[in-house]
Design a protein around this motif. Structure first.
Motif, PDB file in Angstrom:
ATOM      1  N   ARG A 150      37.994  -1.936  43.296  1.00 32.19           N
ATOM      2  CA  ARG A 150      38.365  -3.056  42.421  1.00 32.19           C
ATOM      3  C   ARG A 150      37.680  -4.339  42.862  1.00 32.19           C
ATOM      4  N   LEU A 151      37.446  -4.475  44.169  1.00 28.92           N
ATOM      5  CA  LEU A 151      36.776  -5.674  44.677  1.00 28.92           C
ATOM      6  C   LEU A 151      35.360  -5.787  44.125  1.00 28.92           C
ATOM      7  N   ARG A 152      34.691  -4.674  43.969  1.00 28.79           N
ATOM      8  CA  ARG A 152      33.336  -4.715  43.395  1.00 28.79           C
ATOM      9  C   ARG A 152      33.355  -5.317  41.999  1.00 28.79           C
ATOM     10  N   VAL A 153      34.325  -4.915  41.193  1.00 27.43           N
ATOM     11  CA  VAL A 153      34.445  -5.476  39.845  1.00 27.43           C
ATOM     12  C   VAL A 153      34.753  -6.966  39.925  1.00 27.43           C
ATOM     13  N   LEU A 154      35.651  -7.351  40.814  1.00 24.41           N
ATOM     14  CA  LEU A 154      35.995  -8.766  40.969  1.00 24.41           C
ATOM     15  C   LEU A 154      34.789  -9.597  41.402  1.00 24.41           C
ATOM     16  N   LEU A 155      33.977  -9.067  42.291  1.00 23.60           N
ATOM     17  CA  LEU A 155      32.797  -9.805  42.738  1.00 23.60           C
ATOM     18  C   LEU A 155      31.798  -9.994  41.608  1.00 23.60           C
TER      19      LEU A 155
END
Length: 105
Positions: free
Chosen positions: A90-95
């Protein structure tokens, strides 16, 4: 079952308190900018400062949301390690969202 949710519930309360304390200065700054006596015309320094303030608020919201998803995943599945592993995805999407917001300023 109820005791299994105690740690995620306490983590949620801690997150809410920390996110609120962290978000107050950003929101206060936005209010001051909007209540200033100068006009916020496109291209003016005040208008640019207001955009920067909104980027900070968006970053704050995304960080809070990210941590909340890990806590929610932990509460549902009961495995903090696996919740953190899924959180990295999910962090990849947020970044990617954060990069798009930063490029818009």
């Amino acid at each position: 079952m109820l005791l299994d949710l105690a740690a995620p519930a306490l983590a949620t309360l801690s997150l809410l308190a920390f996110a609120t304390a962290l978000g107050i200065p950003a929101m206060r700054k936005l209010i001051v900018v909007y209540e200033a006596k100068h006009e916020l015309k496109h291209g003016s320094a005040g208008w640019l400062r207001s955009l920067r303030g909104w980027s900070l608020v968006a970053f704050w919201l995304m960080t809070t949301w990210f941590i909340a998803t890990i806590i929610g995943d932990w509460g549902v599945n009961g495995d903090l390690g696996a919740a953190i592993d899924r959180g990295w995805l999910r962090l990849r999407v947020l970044l990617e969202i954060a990069m798009a917001i930063m490029e818009s300023d």
